[in-house]
Motif scaffolding. Structure first.
Motif, mmCIF file in Angstrom:
data_model
loop_
_atom_site.group_PDB
_atom_site.id
_atom_site.type_symbol
_atom_site.label_atom_id
_atom_site.label_comp_id
_atom_site.label_asym_id
_atom_site.label_seq_id
_atom_site.Cartn_x
_atom_site.Cartn_y
_atom_site.Cartn_z
ATOM 1 N N VAL A 132 17.866 60.278 57.774
ATOM 2 C CA VAL A 132 17.747 59.978 59.203
ATOM 3 C C VAL A 132 16.723 60.889 59.875
ATOM 4 C CG1 VAL A 132 19.005 59.913 61.390
ATOM 5 C CG2 VAL A 132 20.126 59.146 59.297
ATOM 6 N N VAL A 133 16.732 62.162 59.538
ATOM 7 C CA VAL A 133 15.883 63.155 60.214
ATOM 8 C C VAL A 133 14.434 63.084 59.752
ATOM 9 C CG1 VAL A 133 15.539 65.634 60.571
ATOM 10 C CG2 VAL A 133 17.836 64.686 60.597
ATOM 11 N N LEU A 134 14.217 62.831 58.480
ATOM 12 C CA LEU A 134 12.865 62.819 57.917
ATOM 13 C C LEU A 134 12.388 61.384 57.755
ATOM 14 C CD1 LEU A 134 13.502 65.487 55.161
ATOM 15 C CD2 LEU A 134 12.316 65.843 57.333
ATOM 16 N N LYS A 135 11.396 61.023 58.507
ATOM 17 C CA LYS A 135 10.843 59.661 58.447
ATOM 18 C C LYS A 135 9.446 59.703 57.828
ATOM 19 C CE LYS A 135 14.164 57.824 60.916
ATOM 20 N NZ LYS A 135 15.165 57.040 60.333
ATOM 21 N N ASN A 136 9.129 58.677 57.055
ATOM 22 C CA ASN A 136 7.801 58.517 56.455
ATOM 23 C C ASN A 136 7.368 59.733 55.646
ATOM 24 O OD1 ASN A 136 7.566 55.996 57.725
ATOM 25 N ND2 ASN A 136 6.868 56.991 59.591
ATOM 26 N N VAL A 137 8.275 60.220 54.796
ATOM 27 C CA VAL A 137 7.980 61.358 53.930
ATOM 28 C C VAL A 137 7.627 60.828 52.543
ATOM 29 C CG1 VAL A 137 8.994 63.397 52.852
ATOM 30 C CG2 VAL A 137 9.471 62.902 55.224
ATOM 31 N N ASP A 138 6.592 61.401 51.940
ATOM 32 C CA ASP A 138 6.184 60.979 50.599
ATOM 33 C C ASP A 138 6.974 61.692 49.498
ATOM 34 O OD1 ASP A 138 4.029 59.247 51.489
ATOM 35 O OD2 ASP A 138 3.019 61.089 52.093
ATOM 36 N N ILE A 139 7.245 62.981 49.713
ATOM 37 C CA ILE A 139 7.954 63.795 48.722
ATOM 38 C C ILE A 139 9.015 64.625 49.435
ATOM 39 C CG2 ILE A 139 7.726 65.671 47.031
ATOM 40 C CD1 ILE A 139 4.841 64.766 46.591
ATOM 41 N N PHE A 140 10.200 64.723 48.809
ATOM 42 C CA PHE A 140 11.257 65.597 49.326
ATOM 43 C C PHE A 140 11.653 66.556 48.223
ATOM 44 C CE2 PHE A 140 15.839 66.428 50.214
ATOM 45 C CZ PHE A 140 15.640 67.191 51.362
ATOM 46 N N HIS A 141 11.513 67.865 48.481
ATOM 47 C CA HIS A 141 11.859 68.889 47.500
ATOM 48 C C HIS A 141 13.073 69.671 47.973
ATOM 49 C CE1 HIS A 141 11.753 72.937 45.732
ATOM 50 N NE2 HIS A 141 11.356 72.295 44.659
ATOM 51 N N THR A 142 14.022 69.884 47.064
ATOM 52 C CA THR A 142 15.213 70.658 47.379
ATOM 53 C C THR A 142 15.638 71.465 46.164
ATOM 54 O OG1 THR A 142 17.487 70.554 48.230
ATOM 55 C CG2 THR A 142 16.783 68.765 46.788
ATOM 56 N N SER A 143 16.440 72.489 46.406
ATOM 57 C CA SER A 143 17.035 73.277 45.324
ATOM 58 C C SER A 143 18.518 72.971 45.223
ATOM 59 C CB SER A 143 16.858 74.768 45.600
ATOM 60 O OG SER A 143 15.522 75.074 45.789
ATOM 61 N N SER A 144 18.936 71.902 45.843
ATOM 62 C CA SER A 144 20.345 71.554 45.877
ATOM 63 C C SER A 144 20.526 70.085 45.530
ATOM 64 C CB SER A 144 20.901 71.833 47.275
ATOM 65 O OG SER A 144 22.255 71.540 47.335
ATOM 66 N N TYR A 145 21.613 69.780 44.889
ATOM 67 C CA TYR A 145 21.881 68.411 44.460
ATOM 68 C C TYR A 145 22.666 67.608 45.492
ATOM 69 C CZ TYR A 145 26.434 70.409 43.607
ATOM 70 O OH TYR A 145 27.629 71.053 43.779
ATOM 71 N N ASP A 146 23.044 68.219 46.617
ATOM 72 C CA ASP A 146 23.963 67.568 47.546
ATOM 73 C C ASP A 146 23.301 66.762 48.657
ATOM 74 O OD1 ASP A 146 22.958 69.741 48.919
ATOM 75 O OD2 ASP A 146 24.846 70.253 49.873
ATOM 76 N N LEU A 147 21.998 66.633 48.657
ATOM 77 C CA LEU A 147 21.302 65.885 49.709
ATOM 78 C C LEU A 147 20.760 64.568 49.180
ATOM 79 C CD1 LEU A 147 19.191 68.640 51.475
ATOM 80 C CD2 LEU A 147 21.269 67.566 52.293
ATOM 81 N N LYS A 148 20.841 63.551 50.008
ATOM 82 C CA LYS A 148 20.191 62.282 49.688
ATOM 83 C C LYS A 148 18.745 62.367 50.137
ATOM 84 C CE LYS A 148 23.719 58.784 49.792
ATOM 85 N NZ LYS A 148 24.122 57.552 50.438
ATOM 86 N N PRO A 149 17.816 61.838 49.361
ATOM 87 C CA PRO A 149 16.416 61.860 49.783
ATOM 88 C C PRO A 149 16.151 60.802 50.856
ATOM 89 C CG PRO A 149 16.615 60.719 47.701
ATOM 90 C CD PRO A 149 17.981 61.257 48.031
ATOM 91 N N PRO A 150 15.109 60.998 51.640
ATOM 92 C CA PRO A 150 14.709 59.961 52.597
ATOM 93 C C PRO A 150 14.275 58.700 51.845
ATOM 94 C CG PRO A 150 13.624 62.046 53.081
ATOM 95 C CD PRO A 150 14.299 62.195 51.757
ATOM 96 N N LYS A 151 14.437 57.563 52.483
ATOM 97 C CA LYS A 151 14.059 56.292 51.852
ATOM 98 C C LYS A 151 12.576 56.281 51.516
ATOM 99 C CE LYS A 151 17.362 52.904 52.971
ATOM 100 N NZ LYS A 151 17.611 51.557 53.231
#
Length: 102
Positions: free
Chosen positions: A74-93
């Motif tokens: 919901v917060v991140l729109k039109n993102v090409d890449i999402f990087h995280t160090s955690s497994y608990d987040l869903k990536p942006p569409k």
């Protein structure tokens, strides 16, 4: 390219290895890349005073704060890449999802 990085580990009171890794990652990216746009994703409630956002290391970096706990889709729109160090987040569409496991 729009790249989002999860910086929740940087905001913890007792920063650990993952927090330092993430902070060094964004500072190193600022030294080598001025073309791409970086969105630093964090969750901070409205009246939280114990969390401090890191200083933005370059003009192409911005904070994206999730104050309502809506999540990256919901917060991140039109993102090409999402990087995280955690497994608990869903990536942006539509974003490529990178998880660093320590």
């Amino acid at each position: 390219m729009r790249i989002a990085i999860d910086i929740r580990s940087v905001l913890k009171r007792q920063k650990a290895g993952i927090g330092y890794y993430t902070l060094n990652l964004i500072n190193s990216l600022a030294n080598v890349d001025a073309k791409n746009d970086y969105l630093l994703y964090s969750k901070i409630k409205f009246f939280s005073r114990n969390k401090k956002l890191p200083v933005l290391p370059g003009a192409n970096f911005r904070h994206k704060i999730d104050r309502m706990n809506l999540g990256p889709p919901v917060v991140l729109k039109n993102v090409d890449i999402f990087h995280t160090s955690s497994y608990d987040l869903k990536p942006p569409k539509g974003a490529k999802f990178i998880v660093t496991i320590h």
